[in-house]
Enzyme design. Structure first.
Site, PDB file in Angstrom:
ATOM      1  CE1 TYR A 181      19.659   4.059  18.851  1.00  0.00           C
ATOM      2  CE2 TYR A 181      18.482   2.622  20.362  1.00  0.00           C
ATOM      3  CZ  TYR A 181      19.629   3.312  20.003  1.00  0.00           C
ATOM      4  OH  TYR A 181      20.750   3.234  20.797  1.00  0.00           O
ATOM      5  CB  CYS A 182      18.355   2.693  12.560  1.00  0.00           C
ATOM      6  SG  CYS A 182      16.838   3.077  11.639  1.00  0.00           S
ATOM      7  CB  THR A 183      20.937   6.860  11.074  1.00  0.00           C
ATOM      8  OG1 THR A 183      22.065   6.143  11.576  1.00  0.00           O
ATOM      9  CG2 THR A 183      21.329   8.307  10.834  1.00  0.00           C
TER      10      THR A 183
END
Length: 260
Positions: A181-183
């Site tokens: 996951y990331c922004t």
């Protein structure tokens, strides 16, 4: 709050970058948008802010290009425009990994929707009964603002350091389901493709990243806020601007989240 902030990206082959840059800059100036658009042979990544009417006009214009048709944006609101100017930049990659064999425009890695990930975390397993390992692909200063507390956090200073961190720690993931996951989705998509390329199995990306997770399920299982790359600093799980409040080391660590 009268200002609409959007972030969006698409991995798609682009071969007319200088011309495209000029067309986009002209359109953004005509609509008084502010923010940043990144263009590279592998695609587009954008962060824009303006009153809703101007943003919607730009997206309508953008979607007329078949390469960007249907490209969806994550939305949040603020009282003020959190950018000082409008930039359209040409780059070698829209998110730098420096592994040219990874070509996201050739096909996406499997994605898991926010509601599905929430269910997996609620039940402690994925639907096949495997343990779920969350992998935070962001930089350390971003994870300091907030994260899934049980996630693996390698405390990297640059996305280019992620491959080496994974190479030294692959045994952790054997037999488990991995969700990167990331922004907003761009780094976790590229990371998932990289992990597949090196033979890691049961790899997923979080569809739309943290911002889409906040939009669809709120802050369940999340701790803190989400760092954003503009003058807001961070947004909370309601997607409202939030002053940066770094998690303490005790709060930040969580179970199974190494800080190496």
């Amino acid at each position: 709050m009268s200002i609409l902030n959007i972030s969006a990206y698409r991995f798609v082959s682009l071969d007319d970058l200088p011309t495209l840059r000029e067309r986009m800059l002209e359109q953004c100036h005509a609509l008084a948008l502010k923010g940043t658009i990144l263009l590279a042979p592998e695609g587009i990544n954008l962060f824009l802010a303006a009153p809703r009417e101007a943003i919607e006009a730009f997206l309508t214009w953008l979607h007329q290009d078949p390469r960007f048709a249907g490209m969806q944006a994550k939305e949040s609101l603020s009282d003020d425009i959190p950018f000082k100017r409008m930039r359209v930049r040409l780059k070698k990659e829209i998110i730098t990994l420096r592994h040219p064999t990874i070509r996201p425009e050739g096909g996406r890695a499997p994605a898991v929707a926010a509601a599905t990930l929430k269910r997996w975390l609620d039940q402690g397993r994925d639907d096949a009964g495997r343990e779920v390992v969350l992998l935070d692909t962001r930089n350390a200063y971003e994870t300091d603002a907030g994260m899934f507390p049980q996630a693996v956090d390698y405390r990297i200073d640059s996305f280019t350091q992620l491959p080496n961190a994974l190479a030294a720690d692959q045994a952790r993931y054997t037999g488990k389901t991995i969700v990167s996951y990331c922004t907003g989705g761009i780094r976790c998509e590229k990371a998932a493709l990289y992990m597949q390329d090196v033979g890691m199995e049961n790899v997923y990306q979080l569809e739309g990243g943290i911002l889409k997770y906040f939009e669809e399920v709120g802050g369940t299982h999340w701790q803190g806020d989400c760092f954003v790359f503009d003058e807001r600093g961070a947004v909370d799980p309601s997607l409202s601007p939030a002053p940066l409040k770094p998690l303490s080391s005790a709060e930040d660590a969580g179970d199974g989240a190494p800080h190496t």
